[in-house]
Design an enzyme around this catalytic site. Sequence first.
Site, PDB file in Angstrom:
ATOM      1  N   MET A  26      -2.123  -3.276  -2.892  1.00 22.92           N
ATOM      2  CA  MET A  26      -3.048  -3.388  -4.033  1.00 22.92           C
ATOM      3  C   MET A  26      -4.451  -3.704  -3.525  1.00 22.92           C
ATOM      4  SD  MET A  26      -0.956  -4.854  -7.235  1.00 22.92           S
ATOM      5  CE  MET A  26      -0.934  -6.559  -6.806  1.00 22.92           C
ATOM      6  N   HIS A  33      -1.298  -7.269   5.425  1.00 20.25           N
ATOM      7  CA  HIS A  33      -1.312  -5.809   5.261  1.00 20.25           C
ATOM      8  C   HIS A  33      -1.501  -5.125   6.619  1.00 20.25           C
ATOM      9  CE1 HIS A  33      -3.050  -7.022   1.175  1.00 20.25           C
ATOM     10  NE2 HIS A  33      -1.938  -6.389   0.856  1.00 20.25           N
ATOM     11  N   GLN A 149      10.798  -8.510  -4.494  1.00 17.83           N
ATOM     12  CA  GLN A 149      10.251  -7.156  -4.701  1.00 17.83           C
ATOM     13  C   GLN A 149      10.873  -6.164  -3.714  1.00 17.83           C
ATOM     14  OE1 GLN A 149       5.918  -6.301  -5.379  1.00 17.83           O
ATOM     15  NE2 GLN A 149       5.941  -5.854  -3.195  1.00 17.83           N
TER      16      GLN A 149
END
Length: 271
Positions: A26, A33, A149
């Site tokens: 996102m 990341h 998730q």
Amino acid sequence: MKIFKSKHKLKEEISNIENISFVPTMGGLHKGHISLIKKSQNFKGKTLVSIFVNPKQFNEKKDFLNYPRNLKKDLRILKHLNVDLIYLPGLKDIFSFQVKNKIFLDKFSKKLCGKSRKGHFKGVLNIVNRFLELIKPKYIFLGIKDFQQSYLISRHIVKREINTKVINCKTIREKNGIACSTRNNNLNKYQLKIASNVIKYLKNKKKLIKKKLSNFKFVNIKKDLINLGVKKIDYVELYNLNTLKRPKSKREKFKIFIAFYLNKTRLIDNI
Ligand code: AMP
């Protein structure tokens, strides 16, 4: 580095690429990341990074609007990393086509974040399902910082017989112990200190719990966390990652899962 805003152009570009390693994000890129991206670059083929702040996974509009965004900086980072392909879809681009696979929502979606964020995982799976259908990656790289998730995406992939392998990646932390997170940008120095103390406290608690499971008393832990300056706690729970149940014996490997608020910022972690 090639940047795509349209799914049609992206599909055209990747139609002949056999192995795609996909890293969905996102944005608001950080060391977490970057570690996923670097890992994906060790695999054969091309790396594709997406940046999309998915409104469907936010259960409060304010939270969606306050989510930290910095596309210019993100693109600088991605260029520096020499990422092959970037997908920056707009809302219409990603939600305007009919998907083949129905979302599969495992019952574990009702636990942990599922209790306090209604519709969140359905929103996550909606977008991931779309990405998987468009990109057809060989691998998808996901962080275990968001264990629930990653688990639910894996279950969807297995259930729908999608030909993509999930690569789970370890949590990258700041020097003060807190997990790197885009949401950390919304914390001031004082709140960062509290967050760091929470992680130190839980690491210590885990050692005690390992010696004696009855050292886990939710009420006491909650009180201690409030004393540390935490405003609200959605959950603090123990889970055995293999059985997805609360550990009963101290021989079992487990993690402490937490979701808590510092002012309006909600942080999650597992230790
Ligand atoms: P996000 O941009 O927050 O949706 O995260 C994109 C991906 O990065 C997800 O698979 C996250 O689990 C992963 N991720 C987020 N924070 C970290 C971290 N601190 N360490 C490793 N991976 C992370």
